[in-house]
Design an enzyme around this catalytic site. Structure first.
Site, short mmCIF file in Angstrom:
data_model
loop_
_atom_site.label_atom_id
_atom_site.label_comp_id
_atom_site.label_asym_id
_atom_site.label_seq_id
_atom_site.Cartn_x
_atom_site.Cartn_y
_atom_site.Cartn_z
N HIS A 202 -48.18 -72.49 32.12
CA HIS A 202 -48.14 -71.34 31.22
C HIS A 202 -48.07 -70.03 31.99
CE1 HIS A 202 -49.14 -74.26 28.20
NE2 HIS A 202 -50.30 -74.52 28.74
N HIS B 108 -47.48 -76.43 24.45
CA HIS B 108 -47.20 -77.65 25.20
C HIS B 108 -46.06 -78.42 24.55
CE1 HIS B 108 -51.56 -76.72 25.28
NE2 HIS B 108 -51.36 -76.80 26.56
#
Lengths: 333, 333
Positions: free
Chosen positions: A57, A219
């Site tokens: 991320h 995700h």
């Protein structure tokens, strides 16, 4: 799988080494357990802030370590929660005697592991508070969460709470502030493509050439619906409407508008989205007084965007404007 | 084609509107002809700097408009040179009476159109100098150039010359400085994937699942060779070796190391590359004293990276460190 890596096993470790090679003036790395921490930690008499989560991320969270934001960041394997020993050791390393705040995105593994780390640290006499961020309006529960997921508001909470800690606020105050930011921030995202987790080697999900996933998680978790791809203005409306209606944001509100790239969406497209989001908010009487545009909470190379809106008041605005010096966010007051 | 746009025809115009909506404190837009310019332009008694080129390389150049960098940026259609009237009108709009420097990447269309614009402006009594950046060591000539292409060093030249102009240097001095930066900077890039130009609608080039293009241009132009994909460390060596040998960079040199994303390569991979590049330079006795890591000169959503090395001296270092406030680069001295 096309990636600029040496091996899936080493990517997090090597990226951490690269971070230190590039930003050694701001941060250091501890390996085994892995965490990045402020070069000048522990800062005596300041509340320390620790965050973390799965890697993939970036720049969240390692890129937010530095003066005015995080004291430490604990990167797990890609899309995998860090282990409790990472947060435990990071908490000890940055504790400056005024307590430690854990900022935790609401994913089951993260929440459990941060709780375990907090218990261990408390057992050693360190005062720890934890705030869970759950700002994603897309879905009520999801693959990896009970309740809403934690997404874009996390970035804003880390900046704002970092400024408060720097200004000398107490652990109780900084934790209350973090809850306030979470209560006033809402997000939703979408994806045009999947991403590929290095150790998996194939796309996380299949998506057709004419499809998009509305409400996707960071995700690649499923969102609200799989739709035929629409134009940027329609997508912006579909993301903003549930955000605005949720709190709800009202005419007269001042807000920070954050348009985020999931990783593979270039700046030229983010500004097309920003233009429409700004227009929609303005027409609703909601005034955009601060903003952030760019890739700050990503899903590897996923193409897509997320929008976060945070209701501001004088306190939050002034903490947002306060000096910050990290690899990914940097300005002076 | 999966993109967050409304239509290929409007993407540049709408992105400019988004830039102004987000960064109206820093820049304004002029439409038809299109250019972005400093909100406080013209700055009286300061050399003005104008750059531009095809869109699709964001944040270059519009994201570099602001105090301490560019006075104006002229965006063409995606991967298409801006027209002379854009640079001509931008030059007039930002001229503060001390002359205007054009920073031009070496692509045939850009060079010709900037020359025409400079001639028009000179005919109206504005002093104009132009410096062409040609730092790409990959190929001698290419699809769209006679001579080397202009790539990553352009970003560094815009920052450094912007600081010199802000400090009150004359047009002759700023132009000489720009030539010096170009002489001391070298770059090379590579791609894992192609990008898709919106108005074309299909990938610029075909590339196999196991292939990479070494020495690729920022429009997807062919590079040196099509190779089997290698690991990140090998790719970093393949990019750095021709760069180091070209000037050559020597033991004892201080350099700025710039690791750039072509757009679709995430930060975690850039730091894997940075780690190895830093190690190679350090082993060669070349000291990395400054750096830049991120997507600053991109090719839409292309996955890949480029490396730029710039030899520094006290003058260049101090100008690099000087304050800058633009959408994409921001710090105080």
């Amino acid at each position: 799988m096309k990636k600029l890596i040496n091996s899936p096993e080493n990517v997090v470790h090597e990226a951490m080494e690269g971070m230190v090679a590039a930003h050694g003036d701001l941060l250091k790395a501890h390996f085994d357990p892995n965490f990045l921490f402020r070069a000048d930690a522990p800062v005596k008499g300041k509340v320390a802030i620790v965050s973390g989560g799965g890697s993939g991320h970036e720049p969240m969270h390692g890129g937010f370590v530095g003066k005015g934001m995080l004291d430490a960041a604990c990167p797990g394997a890609v899309f995998t929660s860090p282990t409790p020993d990472q947060m435990h050791e990071a908490t000890k390393a940055v504790n400056g005697g005024k307590g430690v705040l854990h900022i935790v995105k609401n994913y089951t593994g993260d929440v459990l592991n941060f709780e375990m780390a907090a218990d261990l640290a408390r057992g050693e006499g360190i005062e720890v508070e934890a705030v869970v961020i759950d700002d994603d309006v897309a879905v009520k529960d999801s693959t990896w969460t009970a309740g809403r997921r934690g997404v874009g508001t996390t970035v804003l909470a880390e900046k704002i709470c970092g400024a408060a800690a720097e200004a000398g606020q107490s652990l109780t105050e900084v934790a209350a502030l973090c809850k306030k930011v979470n209560a006033q921030g809402r997000s939703m995202g979408m994806a045009l493509t999947s991403c590929t987790v290095p150790h998996v080697g194939k796309p996380t999900f299949e998506i057709g050439e004419e499809e998009m996933e509305m409400g996707v998680g960071i995700h690649g978790e499923p969102g609200r619906q799989r739709l035929k791809i629409a134009n940027a203005d329609s997508i912006t409306e579909m993301l903003l409407k549930p955000i605005i209606e949720d709190i709800p944001f009202k005419s007269g509100d001042n807000v920070l508008l954050f348009v985020n790239s999931m990783g593979g969406t270039p700046a030229i497209e983010l500004y097309v989205i920003y233009r429409k989001a700004h227009e929609i908010l303005t027409k609703a009487g909601i005034k955009v007084t601060r903003n952030l545009v760019g890739p700050y909470i990503t899903s590897l190379e996923m193409a897509g965007t997320s929008i976060t809106v945070l209701k501001l008041d004088d306190q939050l605005t002034s903490l947002w404007d306060a000096a910050v010096h990290t690899p990914a966010l940097r300005w002076r007051a």
